[in-house]
Each structure stands twice: as C-alpha cells, then as structure tokens.
Design a protein around this motif. Structure first.
Motif, short mmCIF file in Angstrom:
data_model
loop_
_atom_site.label_atom_id
_atom_site.label_comp_id
_atom_site.label_asym_id
_atom_site.label_seq_id
_atom_site.Cartn_x
_atom_site.Cartn_y
_atom_site.Cartn_z
N PHE A 143 59.60 28.53 0.15
CA PHE A 143 59.71 27.19 -0.43
C PHE A 143 59.25 27.20 -1.88
CE2 PHE A 143 57.36 23.26 -1.48
CZ PHE A 143 58.44 22.40 -1.61
N PHE A 144 58.07 27.76 -2.14
CA PHE A 144 57.54 27.72 -3.50
C PHE A 144 58.27 28.68 -4.44
CE2 PHE A 144 54.14 25.12 -1.86
CZ PHE A 144 54.00 24.21 -2.90
N ALA A 145 59.01 29.63 -3.91
CA ALA A 145 59.85 30.48 -4.77
C ALA A 145 60.98 29.66 -5.39
CB ALA A 145 60.43 31.64 -3.97
N GLU A 146 61.35 28.56 -4.75
CA GLU A 146 62.42 27.69 -5.25
C GLU A 146 61.90 26.50 -6.05
OE1 GLU A 146 64.11 26.84 -1.47
OE2 GLU A 146 65.45 28.57 -1.52
N VAL A 147 60.58 26.34 -6.10
CA VAL A 147 59.99 25.24 -6.85
C VAL A 147 59.98 25.61 -8.34
CG1 VAL A 147 57.85 23.95 -7.27
CG2 VAL A 147 58.64 24.34 -4.94
N THR A 148 60.49 24.71 -9.15
CA THR A 148 60.58 24.97 -10.60
C THR A 148 59.48 24.27 -11.39
OG1 THR A 148 62.13 23.12 -10.84
CG2 THR A 148 63.07 25.32 -10.50
N ALA A 149 58.85 23.27 -10.79
CA ALA A 149 57.78 22.53 -11.45
C ALA A 149 56.91 21.88 -10.37
CB ALA A 149 58.37 21.46 -12.38
N PHE A 150 55.76 21.40 -10.78
CA PHE A 150 54.82 20.77 -9.85
C PHE A 150 54.46 19.40 -10.38
CE2 PHE A 150 54.18 25.31 -9.67
CZ PHE A 150 54.11 25.57 -8.32
N ASP A 151 54.13 18.51 -9.47
CA ASP A 151 53.53 17.24 -9.86
C ASP A 151 52.31 17.02 -8.96
OD1 ASP A 151 54.57 16.35 -7.42
OD2 ASP A 151 55.97 14.93 -8.32
N GLY A 152 51.55 16.00 -9.25
CA GLY A 152 50.33 15.75 -8.50
C GLY A 152 50.58 15.51 -7.02
N ARG A 153 51.67 14.84 -6.70
CA ARG A 153 52.00 14.56 -5.30
C ARG A 153 52.29 15.85 -4.54
NH1 ARG A 153 54.51 9.63 -2.66
NH2 ARG A 153 55.46 10.46 -0.78
N LEU A 154 53.08 16.75 -5.12
CA LEU A 154 53.40 18.01 -4.46
C LEU A 154 52.13 18.85 -4.28
CD1 LEU A 154 55.45 19.96 -3.24
CD2 LEU A 154 55.89 20.83 -5.55
N LEU A 155 51.28 18.87 -5.27
CA LEU A 155 50.02 19.62 -5.13
C LEU A 155 49.13 19.02 -4.05
CD1 LEU A 155 49.22 20.37 -8.88
CD2 LEU A 155 50.03 21.97 -7.14
N GLY A 156 49.08 17.69 -3.99
CA GLY A 156 48.30 17.03 -2.94
C GLY A 156 48.85 17.31 -1.55
N LEU A 157 50.18 17.24 -1.41
CA LEU A 157 50.80 17.56 -0.12
C LEU A 157 50.56 19.02 0.26
CD1 LEU A 157 54.18 15.63 -0.46
CD2 LEU A 157 52.32 15.15 1.18
N ASN A 158 50.59 19.90 -0.74
CA ASN A 158 50.33 21.31 -0.47
C ASN A 158 48.90 21.52 0.03
OD1 ASN A 158 51.15 24.12 -0.51
ND2 ASN A 158 49.74 24.34 -2.22
N LEU A 159 47.95 20.83 -0.53
CA LEU A 159 46.57 20.94 -0.05
C LEU A 159 46.45 20.42 1.38
CD1 LEU A 159 44.51 19.97 -3.22
CD2 LEU A 159 44.68 22.22 -2.12
N LEU A 160 47.13 19.33 1.67
CA LEU A 160 47.13 18.79 3.03
C LEU A 160 47.77 19.79 4.00
CD1 LEU A 160 46.39 16.29 4.72
CD2 LEU A 160 48.66 15.37 4.17
N TYR A 161 48.86 20.40 3.58
CA TYR A 161 49.54 21.43 4.37
C TYR A 161 48.58 22.59 4.65
CZ TYR A 161 53.06 25.07 5.37
OH TYR A 161 53.80 26.08 5.94
N LEU A 162 47.93 23.07 3.60
CA LEU A 162 46.99 24.20 3.77
C LEU A 162 45.81 23.82 4.66
CD1 LEU A 162 47.10 25.66 0.17
CD2 LEU A 162 48.23 26.56 2.22
N ALA A 163 45.36 22.57 4.59
CA ALA A 163 44.28 22.12 5.48
C ALA A 163 44.72 22.19 6.93
CB ALA A 163 43.85 20.70 5.11
N ALA A 164 45.95 21.79 7.20
CA ALA A 164 46.47 21.86 8.57
C ALA A 164 46.62 23.31 9.02
CB ALA A 164 47.80 21.11 8.67
N ILE A 165 47.00 24.19 8.10
CA ILE A 165 47.11 25.62 8.41
C ILE A 165 45.74 26.18 8.78
CG2 ILE A 165 47.50 27.90 7.38
CD1 ILE A 165 50.13 26.63 7.93
N VAL A 166 44.72 25.79 8.05
CA VAL A 166 43.36 26.29 8.30
C VAL A 166 42.88 25.93 9.70
CG1 VAL A 166 40.96 26.06 7.54
CG2 VAL A 166 42.74 26.41 5.86
N LEU A 167 43.40 24.85 10.28
CA LEU A 167 43.00 24.44 11.62
C LEU A 167 43.67 25.26 12.74
CD1 LEU A 167 42.97 20.55 11.40
CD2 LEU A 167 41.02 22.08 11.65
N ILE A 168 44.72 26.01 12.42
CA ILE A 168 45.46 26.73 13.46
C ILE A 168 44.59 27.72 14.23
CG2 ILE A 168 47.35 28.35 13.91
CD1 ILE A 168 48.97 26.85 11.77
#
Length: 171
Positions: free
Chosen positions: A46-71
């Motif tokens: 997914f991030f190989a296809e991302v060309t830029a970032f905004d605050g919302r995408l970074l925030g969602l990514n942190l939320l995603y990683l938090a859910a990953i850490v719970l696995i």
C-alpha cells in the motif's frame, strides 16, 4: 507478546517435556507471526503506491499499527482460551479492526489523491477487505452460540472469492 519460558536448571531428560509444554504458546506465536507478516506485506505494498502523506493518513496509519500491536496478545488469548466466546471475539474484533482501518486508509488516500493505485486495483482491494472483515465479523455472533466452531469459519478466507471475481472480470 511472546510468552515462551523454560524453567532454569532443568535436568536434561526433562527438557523435551518442558518444550512440549510450550506448544500452545508456540502455536500462538506462529499464528501471530503469520498474520502480522501478511499484514506487513499488504501495508508495504500500500505505502509503495502512496505518493504523499497528510495528517489524516498518518493518524490512520498509527491507529492501524496500534491494532497490529494487539495481534500477539489476542493470539495468545486465543491460544490459551480458544474454546471461549471472549477469546474468539477478541481475536475476531482485533483482526477485523486491522482490515477495516487498512481499508479506510486506502479509501482515504485515494480520495485525497495520495496514491497511484488504479481504479481496478482499488476496487479489488476494497472487495477483498470487505470480505475478510466480514468473515471475522460474522464469526462474532457465531462465537456466542458455538465458540469452538467459530474459528473454523475463518477457513473460508482461503477461498478468496473477491480475487477470483476480479481475475475473471480482468480477462
């Protein structure tokens, strides 16, 4: 959370049994590793296809990683209490959350023109994500009726009808 422990100073003839006693923890570790590894590959693509970032995408990514850490934790609970409603629900909610947050990242990145993914690939990923999350979410009510059966529903994830549908449509 890797909870593998062998008591110290064991006689050599007891080591085999001590290792065998860790089999449930090893299974939980293997499940965690396989699931997290798969999510890492998807995240990397997914991030190989991302060309830029905004605050919302970074925030969602942190939320995603938090859910990953719970696995690892939810896998350990599933390994220790697999026949219980609570363990199955915890694991299903955890994995559904990861998938749905990943889907939200993809949809948001596409909406904000932050990715180069094609429309067809985006739709295929949306369908796959919805299918995967749906399977985990459907296992939750089943866990309240038959908690030892509910994890077997997850085996339908190997069928991947969304991928087959898009492969046929692409021909």
């Amino acid at each position: 959370m890797l909870n593998l422990q062998i008591p110290g100073k064991l006689p050599h003839d007891e080591l085999g049994q001590a290792l065998w006693d860790q089999r449930e923890n090893l299974i939980a570790f293997a499940i965690s590793f396989a699931v997290i590894g798969r999510f890492w590959v998807v995240h990397h693509r997914f991030f190989a296809e991302v060309t830029a970032f905004d605050g919302r995408l970074l925030g969602l990514n942190l939320l995603y990683l938090a859910a990953i850490v719970l696995i690892p934790f939810s896998s350990q609970v599933l390994g220790d209490y697999g026949g219980t409603t609570t363990a199955v629900v915890l694991y299903a909610v955890n994995l559904a959350a990861v998938v749905l947050i990943g889907l939200l990242m993809a949809v948001d990145a596409r909406r904000a023109n932050l990715t180069e993914v094609s429309s067809r690939a985006h739709e295929e990923r949306r369908a796959r994500s919805a299918y995967i999350a749906g399977v985990f979410l459907l296992s939750i009510p089943l866990a309240f009726v038959a908690p030892s059966v509910a994890p077997f529903l997850w085996l339908v994830l190997f069928l991947d009808p969304a991928g087959a549908l898009f492969n046929r449509a692409g021909r």
